[in-house]
Enzyme design. Structure first.
Site, PDB file in Angstrom:
ATOM      1  N   HIS A   1     -40.783 -17.648 -29.446  1.00  0.00           N
ATOM      2  CA  HIS A   1     -42.252 -17.341 -29.600  1.00  0.00           C
ATOM      3  C   HIS A   1     -42.748 -18.479 -30.664  1.00  0.00           C
ATOM      4  O   HIS A   1     -41.859 -19.255 -31.296  1.00  0.00           O
ATOM      5  CB  HIS A   1     -42.696 -16.182 -30.218  1.00  0.00           C
ATOM      6  CG  HIS A   1     -42.109 -14.889 -29.549  1.00  0.00           C
ATOM      7  ND1 HIS A   1     -43.202 -14.095 -28.758  1.00  0.00           N
ATOM      8  CD2 HIS A   1     -41.146 -14.253 -29.361  1.00  0.00           C
ATOM      9  CE1 HIS A   1     -42.703 -13.121 -28.354  1.00  0.00           C
ATOM     10  NE2 HIS A   1     -41.199 -13.088 -28.446  1.00  0.00           N
TER      11      HIS A   1
ATOM     12  N   GLU B   1     -39.402 -15.802 -33.557  1.00  0.00           N
ATOM     13  CA  GLU B   1     -40.817 -16.638 -33.770  1.00  0.00           C
ATOM     14  C   GLU B   1     -40.269 -17.981 -34.657  1.00  0.00           C
ATOM     15  O   GLU B   1     -39.535 -18.115 -35.610  1.00  0.00           O
ATOM     16  CB  GLU B   1     -41.556 -15.722 -34.680  1.00  0.00           C
ATOM     17  CG  GLU B   1     -42.019 -14.433 -34.032  1.00  0.00           C
ATOM     18  CD  GLU B   1     -43.136 -14.596 -32.976  1.00  0.00           C
ATOM     19  OE1 GLU B   1     -43.739 -15.915 -33.118  1.00  0.00           O
ATOM     20  OE2 GLU B   1     -43.726 -13.419 -32.750  1.00  0.00           O
TER      21      GLU B   1
ATOM     22  N   HIS C   1     -42.065 -17.022 -24.621  1.00  0.00           N
ATOM     23  CA  HIS C   1     -43.204 -15.675 -24.242  1.00  0.00           C
ATOM     24  C   HIS C   1     -44.118 -16.066 -23.179  1.00  0.00           C
ATOM     25  O   HIS C   1     -44.371 -15.123 -22.486  1.00  0.00           O
ATOM     26  CB  HIS C   1     -43.841 -15.648 -25.506  1.00  0.00           C
ATOM     27  CG  HIS C   1     -44.398 -14.260 -25.519  1.00  0.00           C
ATOM     28  ND1 HIS C   1     -45.251 -13.908 -26.823  1.00  0.00           N
ATOM     29  CD2 HIS C   1     -44.544 -13.194 -25.088  1.00  0.00           C
ATOM     30  CE1 HIS C   1     -45.845 -12.769 -26.575  1.00  0.00           C
ATOM     31  NE2 HIS C   1     -45.233 -12.197 -25.510  1.00  0.00           N
TER      32      HIS C   1
ATOM     33  N   ASP D   1     -47.175 -19.254 -26.003  1.00  0.00           N
ATOM     34  CA  ASP D   1     -46.185 -19.671 -26.891  1.00  0.00           C
ATOM     35  C   ASP D   1     -44.900 -19.782 -26.253  1.00  0.00           C
ATOM     36  O   ASP D   1     -44.430 -18.862 -25.286  1.00  0.00           O
ATOM     37  CB  ASP D   1     -46.233 -18.925 -28.058  1.00  0.00           C
ATOM     38  CG  ASP D   1     -45.807 -17.402 -28.023  1.00  0.00           C
ATOM     39  OD1 ASP D   1     -46.782 -16.838 -26.995  1.00  0.00           O
ATOM     40  OD2 ASP D   1     -45.120 -16.744 -28.504  1.00  0.00           O
TER      41      ASP D   1
HETATM   42 ZN   LIG Z   1     -45.254 -14.719 -28.467  1.00  0.00          ZN
END
Ligand SMILES: [Zn+2]
Length: 186
Positions: A36, A118, A157, A167
């Site tokens: 992400h 992330e 994602h 993303d």
């Molecule tokens: Zn995401």
């Protein structure tokens, strides 16, 4: 830097335990890694807002956008900031809340069986050398513990929530990520 897992936590990473997690379904193997990106406010890097967001402590007065998202209860297992600093919020054996409504190879609710990483960034931006280096090291440590997470089981994602999420975006260079993984694993 090499990372090793210790009871679900990456030794050597910053550790910021988030309440936004729960148990994985019983007997559900972890076999997916989801990449992400996040930045708070969007497009601004640095600062402590991502930590606060994943802890449910976002200051809604700090930015107009924060009022929209402050009530969301979300998290990821791991964040890699623009300098390659790795922070972990949820132990890998628990279920972080990063994917939302999602589907991978016909299986829904990807949070049940995935690990979410992330990258601090924006889906219209590119990523830093330090992030690619740290992502490769972290991925290698995860794969050592979760061998079902083969390269085919690493996704974005946007691939598991198409039409809803963008993303990590076109600025994320998957081939560069794979080359980094090859180097780490040599
Ligand atoms: Zn995401």
């Amino acid at each position: 830097m090499k990372y090793q897992l210790d009871s679900g936590w990456l030794a050597g990473a910053r550790r910021v335990p988030s309440p936004h997690c729960n148990d994985r379904p019983e007997g559900c193997p972890v076999d997916l890694l989801v990449v992400h990106c996040i930045s708070l406010p969007p497009g601004e890097y640095g600062g402590a807002h991502i930590d606060a967001f994943f802890l449910g402590q976002l200051d809604i007065d700090a930015h107009p956008y924060f009022a929209e998202i402050a009530a969301l209860r979300v998290s990821a297992h791991i964040l890699i900031d623009r300098n390659g600093v790795v922070t972990q919020y949820v132990p890998l054996d628990r279920r972080a809340w990063h994917a939302g409504q999602s589907e991978f190879n016909g299986r829904c609710n990807c949070n049940d069986f995935s690990i979410g990483i992330e990258l601090e960034g924006l889906d219209t931006d590119s990523y830093t050398d330090a992030q690619y280096a740290a992502l490769a090291e972290v991925t290698a440590a995860i794969q050592a513990e979760y061998p079902r997470i083969t390269r085919d089981n690493i996704t974005g994602h946007s691939d598991i929530a198409p039409g809803r999420k963008l993303d990590p975006g076109p600025g994320f260079d998957w081939q560069r990520y794979y080359r980094g993984l090859d180097q780490v694993c040599e």
